[in-house]
Design a protein around this motif. Structure first.
Motif, PDB file in Angstrom:
ATOM      1  N   ASN A   7       0.723  -1.133   0.061  1.00 19.24           N
ATOM      2  CA  ASN A   7      -0.069   0.046  -0.117  1.00 19.24           C
ATOM      3  C   ASN A   7       0.791   1.300   0.098  1.00 19.24           C
ATOM      4  OD1 ASN A   7      -2.681  -0.937   0.000  1.00 19.24           O
ATOM      5  ND2 ASN A   7      -1.967  -1.887   2.037  1.00 19.24           N
ATOM      6  N   PRO A  12       0.524   2.278  -8.479  1.00 19.12           N
ATOM      7  CA  PRO A  12      -0.938   2.071  -8.116  1.00 19.12           C
ATOM      8  C   PRO A  12      -1.123   0.228  -8.241  1.00 19.12           C
ATOM      9  CG  PRO A  12      -0.947   3.084 -10.109  1.00 19.12           C
ATOM     10  CD  PRO A  12       0.550   2.838  -9.814  1.00 19.12           C
ATOM     11  N   TYR A  14      -3.653  -1.656  -8.768  1.00 17.46           N
ATOM     12  CA  TYR A  14      -4.117  -2.491 -10.123  1.00 17.46           C
ATOM     13  C   TYR A  14      -2.771  -2.836 -10.997  1.00 17.46           C
ATOM     14  CZ  TYR A  14      -3.529   1.108 -13.739  1.00 17.46           C
ATOM     15  OH  TYR A  14      -2.953   2.335 -14.459  1.00 17.46           O
ATOM     16  N   LEU A 105      17.474  15.352 -14.024  1.00 10.77           N
ATOM     17  CA  LEU A 105      17.012  15.916 -12.634  1.00 10.77           C
ATOM     18  C   LEU A 105      18.260  16.410 -11.825  1.00 10.77           C
ATOM     19  CD1 LEU A 105      13.896  14.298 -10.843  1.00 10.77           C
ATOM     20  CD2 LEU A 105      14.234  16.539 -11.161  1.00 10.77           C
TER      21      LEU A 105
ATOM     22  N   LYS B 195      -9.077   1.380   1.030  1.00  6.60           N
ATOM     23  CA  LYS B 195      -8.724   0.241   0.111  1.00  6.60           C
ATOM     24  C   LYS B 195     -10.012  -0.442  -0.446  1.00  6.60           C
ATOM     25  CE  LYS B 195      -5.938  -2.420   2.588  1.00  6.60           C
ATOM     26  NZ  LYS B 195      -5.522  -3.350   3.802  1.00  6.60           N
ATOM     27  N   ASP B 215     -10.520   5.037  -7.834  1.00  6.79           N
ATOM     28  CA  ASP B 215      -8.945   5.056  -8.293  1.00  6.79           C
ATOM     29  C   ASP B 215      -8.664   6.457  -9.271  1.00  6.79           C
ATOM     30  OD1 ASP B 215      -8.604   2.695  -6.936  1.00  6.79           O
ATOM     31  OD2 ASP B 215      -8.666   1.702  -8.729  1.00  6.79           O
ATOM     32  N   GLU B 219      -6.068   9.306  -9.006  1.00 11.02           N
ATOM     33  CA  GLU B 219      -5.068   9.487  -9.845  1.00 11.02           C
ATOM     34  C   GLU B 219      -5.305  11.182 -10.480  1.00 11.02           C
ATOM     35  OE1 GLU B 219      -5.342   6.515 -12.946  1.00 11.02           O
ATOM     36  OE2 GLU B 219      -4.918   4.978 -11.644  1.00 11.02           O
ATOM     37  N   LYS B 263      10.506  21.625 -12.897  1.00 10.95           N
ATOM     38  CA  LYS B 263      10.931  20.242 -12.774  1.00 10.95           C
ATOM     39  C   LYS B 263      11.114  19.982 -11.128  1.00 10.95           C
ATOM     40  CE  LYS B 263      11.832  18.531 -17.325  1.00 10.95           C
ATOM     41  NZ  LYS B 263      12.540  19.411 -18.330  1.00 10.95           N
ATOM     42  N   ARG B 269       1.682  10.427  -4.572  1.00  9.43           N
ATOM     43  CA  ARG B 269       0.549   9.912  -4.597  1.00  9.43           C
ATOM     44  C   ARG B 269      -0.414  10.533  -3.560  1.00  9.43           C
ATOM     45  NH1 ARG B 269      -1.796   5.408  -6.925  1.00  9.43           N
ATOM     46  NH2 ARG B 269      -2.921   4.663  -5.224  1.00  9.43           N
TER      47      ARG B 269
END
Lengths: 128, 286
Positions: A7, A12, A14, A105, B195, B215, B219, B263, B269
């Motif tokens: 997690n 992701p 999936y 970078l 979850k 999801d 995203e 940059k 996430r």
């Protein structure tokens, strides 16, 4: 077959499922014609969303790894050698691209990056 | 698509608070998380669905049928878990069954008793003698004993410890293995939901900010962090809930604008908590 989800990984969920099922197919652990766990059962076991699992299975079907038989479940498709090679190539490209992004970078020059690549190639050859 | 629950343009106004144009749909076979800060309108929306409050406008359909016109029929197949029980403190769990049974056509005593024993609830115990976590499980046992197809849970995990929350997640993932069921789960504690939820509806100050696949939501937004030197006014307008501090800034951003960003910015996430908080700050600053 084991499917182990992280997690905290950046990938992701999936994608993780997809890659692990693919890896099991490449390793020959999942054989042609074998039935995958049902979408809802897998979602329950991993305690994840049904939609996430569906997405992994749909992607696998689109990429030709499994075939979905309505009402029966998902079966592993026969794999041809070209497809396997194609897969590995894409893997190589993905990591090379990531390396270039990382190098830019930290403002690494092209020569430095190429030298680094050569170094790793030599190292790998020595192991063999 | 076959929706188990559908709200369309629902309005409800009070003197100091209003629900405006509440629209979302939960397809059959999935879990929807209904999230937002306290006071955003989650419980009001749920009470409207259950016809415990009268809406001012809009339509609400459960199992494809109007929730007021077909109230009786619909409620046969809905299981509700609120953050508190409505049962009399002095009742034993046996009394509860005796009282509720006549209201449901599909009540199954065998199931009720087996759920109680699965959940380690003693039928002779009184409501006042059992813990919060046990009350939650009692409400779930009741919902599952009349074979509810739609579970509506309003803050079921508030005040529960990690063990009880985990048990609830286990029960829900088992419940939803049946593709004919549906779950609407409201909460302000999101990690559990993060979850198992298939869909997420975000509500803030009486308005729906997002309703769709979880999801996709996770995203759509990305957490960014960076130094103050790159944070100009134009950039700032793109950031949702931007927080500036002495040594940098952080915020949420639509992932479609990521390629346009400087940059040397760190991206991460997003998660549901972050989305709720950032959107709330963003709204308050407007």
């Amino acid at each position: 077959m084991n499917i182990i989800i992280s997690n905290t990984a950046g990938t992701p969920i999936y994608e993780q499922i997809k890659e692990q099922i693919k890896a099991a197919i490449f390793r020959g652990e999942l054989k042609e014609g074998e039935l995958l766990p049902s979408i809802r059962r897998l979602a329950r076991d991993l305690r994840i969303s049904v939609i996430t699992t569906m997405r992994a299975y749909n992607d696998l079907e689109q990429e030709g790894f499994v075939v979905n038989m309505q009402g029966k479940g998902c079966y592993v498709q026969s794999q041809n050698a070209d497809l396997l090679r194609e897969h590995k190539l894409r893997e190589v490209e993905k990591h090379l691209h990531a390396s270039v992004v990382a190098a830019r970078l930290c403002e690494l020059s092209d020569d430095e990056l190429l030298n680094m690549l050569k170094y790793f190639m030599n190292e790998e050859d020595e192991y063999e | 698509m076959n929706n188990i629950l559908e709200l369309n343009g629902v309005f409800k106004s009070y003197k100091t608070f209003a629900l405006e144009d509440i629209t979302f749909a939960l397809p059959r076979g999935f879990v929807m998380g209904f999230i937002g800060p306290n006071g955003a309108g989650k419980t009001t929306t749920i009470k409207l669905i259950l016809n415990m409050l009268q809406r001012n406008a809009g339509t609400i359909k459960v199992f494809g049928k109007d929730n007021i016109f077909y109230e009786q029929e619909i409620k046969e197949k809905i299981g509700v878990v609120m953050d508190n029980t409505f049962y009399v403190d002095e009742w034993s769990l046996k009394d509860i069954e005796r009282t509720l049974k006549p209201f449901y056509k599909r009540w199954d005593s065998g199931k009720y008793n087996s759920f109680l024993s699965d959940f380690r609830l003693d039928v002779n115990k009184k409501v006042k003698e059992i813990s919060r976590g046990m009350k939650m499980k009692l409400m779930i046992a009741i919902a599952l004993s009349h074979e509810a197809d739609l579970l509506i849970l309003d803050e079921p995990t508030s005040g529960l410890d990690a063990v009880a929350r985990n048990e609830l997640m286990e029960i829900l993932s088992e419940f939803i293995e049946d593709e004919n069921k549906g779950v609407l789960f409201s909460t302000h504690v999101t990690p559990d939901l993060e979850k198992i939820a298939d869909y997420i509806t975000v509500i803030n100050n009486g308005r729906i900010l997002y309703s769709g696949i979880k999801d996709d939501l996770l995203e759509k937004y990305v957490i960014i962090r960076g130094g103050l030197d790159v944070l100009d006014d134009e950039f700032k307008t793109k950031i949702i809930g931007c927080r500036e501090h002495n040594v940098g800034f952080d915020g949420l951003i639509d992932s479609s604008v990521l390629p346009l960003l400087p940059k040397n910015i760190i991206t991460e996430r997003s998660n549901l908590d972050e989305i709720i908080v950032r959107f709330n700050n963003w709204r308050e600053n407007k």
